[in-house]
Design a protein around this motif. Sequence first.
Motif, PDB file in Angstrom:
ATOM      1  N   CYS A  52      32.261  28.118  64.207  1.00  0.00           N
ATOM      2  CA  CYS A  52      31.747  26.818  63.339  1.00  0.00           C
ATOM      3  C   CYS A  52      32.888  26.239  62.664  1.00  0.00           C
ATOM      4  CB  CYS A  52      30.555  27.195  62.507  1.00  0.00           C
ATOM      5  SG  CYS A  52      29.031  27.404  63.185  1.00  0.00           S
ATOM      6  N   ALA A  53      33.793  27.395  62.108  1.00  0.00           N
ATOM      7  CA  ALA A  53      34.933  27.087  61.037  1.00  0.00           C
ATOM      8  C   ALA A  53      35.598  25.530  61.278  1.00  0.00           C
ATOM      9  CB  ALA A  53      35.885  28.167  61.022  1.00  0.00           C
ATOM     10  N   VAL A  54      36.377  25.453  62.454  1.00  0.00           N
ATOM     11  CA  VAL A  54      37.071  24.098  62.615  1.00  0.00           C
ATOM     12  C   VAL A  54      36.120  22.924  62.906  1.00  0.00           C
ATOM     13  CG1 VAL A  54      38.423  22.795  64.234  1.00  0.00           C
ATOM     14  CG2 VAL A  54      38.884  25.143  63.324  1.00  0.00           C
ATOM     15  N   PRO A  55      35.054  22.960  63.524  1.00  0.00           N
ATOM     16  CA  PRO A  55      34.057  21.789  63.427  1.00  0.00           C
ATOM     17  C   PRO A  55      33.509  21.389  62.267  1.00  0.00           C
ATOM     18  CG  PRO A  55      33.421  23.437  65.291  1.00  0.00           C
ATOM     19  CD  PRO A  55      34.633  23.932  64.512  1.00  0.00           C
ATOM     20  N   VAL A  56      33.092  22.353  61.355  1.00  0.00           N
ATOM     21  CA  VAL A  56      32.542  22.088  60.037  1.00  0.00           C
ATOM     22  C   VAL A  56      33.796  21.238  59.195  1.00  0.00           C
ATOM     23  CG1 VAL A  56      31.969  23.025  57.920  1.00  0.00           C
ATOM     24  CG2 VAL A  56      31.035  23.719  60.034  1.00  0.00           C
ATOM     25  N   ILE A  57      35.174  21.893  59.464  1.00  0.00           N
ATOM     26  CA  ILE A  57      36.088  21.135  58.449  1.00  0.00           C
ATOM     27  C   ILE A  57      36.255  19.639  58.815  1.00  0.00           C
ATOM     28  CG2 ILE A  57      38.570  21.083  58.208  1.00  0.00           C
ATOM     29  CD1 ILE A  57      38.470  24.287  58.360  1.00  0.00           C
ATOM     30  N   LEU A  58      36.017  19.641  60.153  1.00  0.00           N
ATOM     31  CA  LEU A  58      36.321  18.103  60.949  1.00  0.00           C
ATOM     32  C   LEU A  58      35.307  17.135  60.394  1.00  0.00           C
ATOM     33  CD1 LEU A  58      37.198  18.887  64.591  1.00  0.00           C
ATOM     34  CD2 LEU A  58      38.729  18.538  62.718  1.00  0.00           C
ATOM     35  N   VAL A  59      33.977  17.859  60.275  1.00  0.00           N
ATOM     36  CA  VAL A  59      32.816  17.013  60.077  1.00  0.00           C
ATOM     37  C   VAL A  59      32.920  16.716  58.553  1.00  0.00           C
ATOM     38  CG1 VAL A  59      31.048  18.597  59.590  1.00  0.00           C
ATOM     39  CG2 VAL A  59      30.513  16.913  60.939  1.00  0.00           C
ATOM     40  N   VAL A  60      33.239  17.515  57.832  1.00  0.00           N
ATOM     41  CA  VAL A  60      33.124  17.051  56.467  1.00  0.00           C
ATOM     42  C   VAL A  60      34.101  15.689  56.226  1.00  0.00           C
ATOM     43  CG1 VAL A  60      34.130  17.909  53.979  1.00  0.00           C
ATOM     44  CG2 VAL A  60      33.043  19.542  55.493  1.00  0.00           C
ATOM     45  N   GLY A  61      35.385  15.693  56.937  1.00  0.00           N
ATOM     46  CA  GLY A  61      36.145  14.782  56.628  1.00  0.00           C
ATOM     47  C   GLY A  61      35.551  13.463  57.032  1.00  0.00           C
ATOM     48  N   LEU A  62      34.877  13.476  58.354  1.00  0.00           N
ATOM     49  CA  LEU A  62      34.610  12.356  58.974  1.00  0.00           C
ATOM     50  C   LEU A  62      33.107  11.635  58.181  1.00  0.00           C
ATOM     51  CD1 LEU A  62      34.743  10.610  61.457  1.00  0.00           C
ATOM     52  CD2 LEU A  62      32.898  11.837  62.496  1.00  0.00           C
ATOM     53  N   THR A  63      32.648  12.797  57.490  1.00  0.00           N
ATOM     54  CA  THR A  63      31.308  12.172  56.729  1.00  0.00           C
ATOM     55  C   THR A  63      31.732  11.066  55.844  1.00  0.00           C
ATOM     56  OG1 THR A  63      30.153  14.368  56.898  1.00  0.00           O
ATOM     57  CG2 THR A  63      29.596  13.048  55.290  1.00  0.00           C
ATOM     58  N   PHE A  64      32.860  11.167  55.176  1.00  0.00           N
ATOM     59  CA  PHE A  64      32.985  10.261  54.030  1.00  0.00           C
ATOM     60  C   PHE A  64      33.418   8.696  54.590  1.00  0.00           C
ATOM     61  CE2 PHE A  64      33.809  14.054  51.637  1.00  0.00           C
ATOM     62  CZ  PHE A  64      33.256  13.900  50.459  1.00  0.00           C
ATOM     63  N   VAL A  65      34.143   8.907  55.956  1.00  0.00           N
ATOM     64  CA  VAL A  65      34.253   7.676  56.570  1.00  0.00           C
ATOM     65  C   VAL A  65      32.916   7.202  57.090  1.00  0.00           C
ATOM     66  CG1 VAL A  65      35.364   6.773  58.808  1.00  0.00           C
ATOM     67  CG2 VAL A  65      36.519   8.460  57.463  1.00  0.00           C
ATOM     68  N   VAL A  66      32.139   7.727  57.602  1.00  0.00           N
ATOM     69  CA  VAL A  66      30.711   7.313  57.776  1.00  0.00           C
ATOM     70  C   VAL A  66      29.883   7.006  56.882  1.00  0.00           C
ATOM     71  CG1 VAL A  66      28.682   8.093  59.347  1.00  0.00           C
ATOM     72  CG2 VAL A  66      30.771   8.602  60.130  1.00  0.00           C
ATOM     73  N   LEU A  67      29.987   7.552  55.854  1.00  0.00           N
ATOM     74  CA  LEU A  67      29.255   7.035  54.601  1.00  0.00           C
ATOM     75  C   LEU A  67      29.444   5.695  54.282  1.00  0.00           C
ATOM     76  CD1 LEU A  67      29.151  10.278  52.243  1.00  0.00           C
ATOM     77  CD2 LEU A  67      27.109   9.018  53.477  1.00  0.00           C
ATOM     78  N   GLN A  68      30.825   5.412  54.374  1.00  0.00           N
ATOM     79  CA  GLN A  68      31.131   3.949  54.097  1.00  0.00           C
ATOM     80  C   GLN A  68      30.781   3.112  55.351  1.00  0.00           C
ATOM     81  OE1 GLN A  68      35.434   3.805  53.648  1.00  0.00           O
ATOM     82  NE2 GLN A  68      35.368   4.894  51.708  1.00  0.00           N
ATOM     83  N   GLY A  69      30.270   3.538  56.196  1.00  0.00           N
ATOM     84  CA  GLY A  69      29.874   2.741  57.395  1.00  0.00           C
ATOM     85  C   GLY A  69      30.780   2.410  58.486  1.00  0.00           C
ATOM     86  N   SER A  70      32.015   3.305  58.370  1.00  0.00           N
ATOM     87  CA  SER A  70      33.071   3.075  59.438  1.00  0.00           C
ATOM     88  C   SER A  70      33.205   4.199  60.386  1.00  0.00           C
ATOM     89  CB  SER A  70      34.408   3.001  58.732  1.00  0.00           C
ATOM     90  OG  SER A  70      34.682   2.031  57.719  1.00  0.00           O
ATOM     91  N   LEU A  71      34.003   4.425  61.076  1.00  0.00           N
ATOM     92  CA  LEU A  71      34.075   5.552  62.319  1.00  0.00           C
ATOM     93  C   LEU A  71      35.651   5.780  62.433  1.00  0.00           C
ATOM     94  CD1 LEU A  71      32.025   6.941  63.646  1.00  0.00           C
ATOM     95  CD2 LEU A  71      32.000   5.263  65.513  1.00  0.00           C
ATOM     96  N   ASP A  72      35.943   6.907  62.467  1.00  0.00           N
ATOM     97  CA  ASP A  72      37.158   7.279  62.932  1.00  0.00           C
ATOM     98  C   ASP A  72      37.156   8.158  64.202  1.00  0.00           C
ATOM     99  OD1 ASP A  72      40.038   8.459  62.969  1.00  0.00           O
ATOM    100  OD2 ASP A  72      39.847   9.290  60.862  1.00  0.00           O
ATOM    101  N   LEU A  73      37.813   7.587  65.018  1.00  0.00           N
ATOM    102  CA  LEU A  73      37.894   7.923  66.546  1.00  0.00           C
ATOM    103  C   LEU A  73      39.459   8.695  66.797  1.00  0.00           C
ATOM    104  CD1 LEU A  73      36.276   5.221  68.766  1.00  0.00           C
ATOM    105  CD2 LEU A  73      35.252   7.222  67.360  1.00  0.00           C
ATOM    106  N   SER A  74      40.160   8.872  65.798  1.00  0.00           N
ATOM    107  CA  SER A  74      41.440   9.337  65.910  1.00  0.00           C
ATOM    108  C   SER A  74      41.544  10.708  65.858  1.00  0.00           C
ATOM    109  CB  SER A  74      42.485   8.562  64.991  1.00  0.00           C
ATOM    110  OG  SER A  74      42.082   9.051  63.632  1.00  0.00           O
ATOM    111  N   ILE A  75      40.281  11.459  65.605  1.00  0.00           N
ATOM    112  CA  ILE A  75      40.307  13.065  65.212  1.00  0.00           C
ATOM    113  C   ILE A  75      41.142  13.650  66.250  1.00  0.00           C
ATOM    114  CG2 ILE A  75      38.923  14.782  65.298  1.00  0.00           C
ATOM    115  CD1 ILE A  75      36.909  13.356  63.802  1.00  0.00           C
TER     116      ILE A  75
END
Lengths: 328, 363
Positions: A52-75
Motif C-alpha cells: 500500500c505504501a507507494v499507492p497511498v503516497i501517490l493518492v495523498v498528493g492527487l487528493t489536493f488536486v482533485v479537491l480543487q476540481g482538477s485532475l493530474d494525469l502526469s503521475i
Amino acid sequence: MAPKWGRRFAWHTLSWRQWGPFVALLVLCIGFGIAEPRFLTLGNFWVIADSCAVPVILVVGLTFVVLQGSLDLSIEGVMALCSLTVAMLVLNNRTVLDFGVSALAFAVLPGLCIGMLNGVVLTRLAVPSFLVTLGAWSVALGLAMLLSSGQPPIMKDETLRAFGLGRTGAVPNLALVAVAVVVLGHVLQHYTRFGRYCMAIGGGENLARQSGLPVDRYKVLAFAFCGLLAGLGGALESVRIGLGHVDIGAGQMLATVTAVVVGGTSLAGGRGGVLQSAVGAVLLNVLANGMVFVGVIPEAQKAVEGAIVLSASLLATWQMHDRVRDVR
Amino acid sequence: MNTSVLRVERLSKTFAGVLALDDVSIEVGPREVVGVLGENGAGKSTLLKVLAGLYRPDRGHIALRGRPVRLRSPRDASALGISMVFQEQSLLLNLNAAENIMLGHEDAALRAGFYDWKKLHALSVAQLAKLDSGISPSALAETLSFGERQMVELAKALTVEERTPHEPLLLLDEPTSMLNGDQAQAVLLAIERLRSRASTIFVSHRLDEVLRVCDRIYVFAQGRCVGQRNAGACTKVDLQDMVLGHVRPAEPGDRQRARQAPASASRVVLSVRDLTRAHHYRSVNFELRAGEVLGIAGAADSGRESVCRALFGAEPPDSGEIALDGRPVRFTEPADAVQRGMVTCRASAAPKVSWPACPWPKT
C-alpha cells in the motif's frame, strides 16, 4: 461559551459518503478473513502495508488536486523521471555519481518542477488540467527514456536498498513513510490555508475568486505538491526494486484516480479528503491481495475490481442526486 | 447630513453602447439606510457594482467620507470599508459558516500558519452576534436555509468592520429576493439593527420592504435617478408611480374584462385530481382552462415546484390523476410532455444547479 462549536473536528458532519469507504474496507477484510483465515494473519497485514505504501503516497498528493476540481494525469511520467533520477544519483552502474541517501531529496525535485509547470501553464493559459497534465505525462516519460536510453541503471547503494526493503520492528519502512505522508496531508487539509483554500476552490472557483482568494497560486501549489509526492512515490519504488525504470509507474495513474474516487472524494471537487483517499488506496490493495488468497483466477480479478469501482461511483452519484434535488 | 459618507456625482457607465448608468448622483449619510428602487435594468445593480469596485465608471466622481476615491478593484473598495452582498448567493456550500464568513481573512485565527478552529469559530460568532443571529459556526453552509445563508452573507460582509478603520458602507443587492416571508423579515430586522454601526445602500424591488427599513429612497429608471423621497413622507403608491414613470399600465377596466372572459366559458385544458407525493405535496386539485393564466403561490419548499415537475413528467407523483384535454396522462419523462405541447421555464434567480443549459427541472 457553549462547547458545542468548540470542538476541533465536526464529527456530526460526517456522512455515509465519508464513513462508507471505512465500512467497506472492514467488511472486505472480514469477508476475506472468513473465506480464508490465512488472510487475517499479522504477516499478511505487513505484506499489505508494504504494497500500500507507494499507492497511498501517490493518492495523498492527487487528493489536493482533485479537491480543487482538477485532475493530474502526469503521475506515471513523473514517477518514471524521478525513478531514473534517483537511480542515477546514487552509486550505480551507469554514472559515477554517489549522493547516497540525499539522492532521494534531489530525486523528487523534477516531480516538484513538473507539478509547478503543470499549475502555471493551466492557470495562465486556462487549459483544462487533464490536457496539460496528459502532455506533461509524455514529456516526463520521454525525459526518463532519454536518461534510461535502454539500459535501466541498477542501484548499488546498500543503505538505500536496505531502507527500501527493510523494516523497523515489524513495520515495513515504506509503510512508515506512507503513514507520515498521510498525517502530513491530513494536517495540511484541515489546518492550513493550502488545504482549506483547496476545498474553497473546489466548492466554487469563481466564488473563491470573488472572496479575494489567490486561486491561481493555490492551484499551482496543489499541482506542485502532487508532483512532489508522485516523484517521492517513483523514487521509493525504485529504491525498493533497486532499479531506475521508465515503467516504474505503469498503471499507477488510473489506480490512483480510482483510489481517490473509491475513497469518496468527488471528481467535481470540494468534497472528500486525504484520509478517505488513503482508505480508498488501501481498499484496492486489500482487494487485490485478498482475491489472490481466496483463489479468484487472475483473469477475473480485473473484472471484480471494476465492479467495486462501479458500485463506489454509483454510491457517490446517488448522494449527488439528493443534493441537487435539495438545491432545486 | 452635512458630512456624507458617500457622495456619487454624475456617474455614467456604458455597456456595449447601452447607457446602464446615466448621470447618476446620490448621497448616503452616516448610518443612513438608503433605498434604491427600480425595475429590472434600471441600473441599480450596476451602481452597486461600481461602488464595490467591480465595474469602472466612464464618467463621474465618487467621494467617500469627503475624499475623492478611485475604486479599481474589490480589494480597493474593501480597504475603504465598502462591502457588498450579492444578489445571487455566494457561499461555498461545502465549507462551514465560520469559514465562509472569514474566508480570505483568516489571519487572526492562524497560529504559526495553522488554523485555530476555536478562534475562527469565535471570530465568526462575533460577526453573527452583530446580527443577533445564533447560527452555529460549524454548520455546513449547504445545511442552512436560504434565510440563514443570507445572514451568513451579511456576517461575511461585516468583517470589513474589523479589517478597516472606517465605519462600513454596506451594499445590499436584493438580499431578500430569494427568501420567503419569515426569512425576509429576519434579514430586514438584521438590516435595521445594523443602523447602529454602518451606512447601507439597500436595493430591492419590493416597495414595502424599502419603505420599512430605509430613511431615504432613490428611484431609478432606465439608468437614471428619477427621484428621491424621504421614506416617512411618501406612500407605496407614490413610489409605484415613480418606478413605472410614464409607462402607465393599460386601463384597469380592459384588463379586468380580459381576465374574466375565459374563466367560465372555455374548456378545461388541464385538470389535476388528488395529486400526492409523500413529503412534497398532498391532495392537490386544480383546473386550468383555455386562455387562462394560473398562478401557484407558495413559499420555497411548499411543494409548488414539485407539483410543476410532476405535471411535466420530471418527477413522478405517488398518486392522483393528471388529465390533459380530458384524457388522463402520466408522463414518465419531460420528453413526453414536450411532445404533448407543454413547455416550462425555470425560475431564473434560482441558485446554480448542475445543468445550466437544461430548460426543464430535472431531478
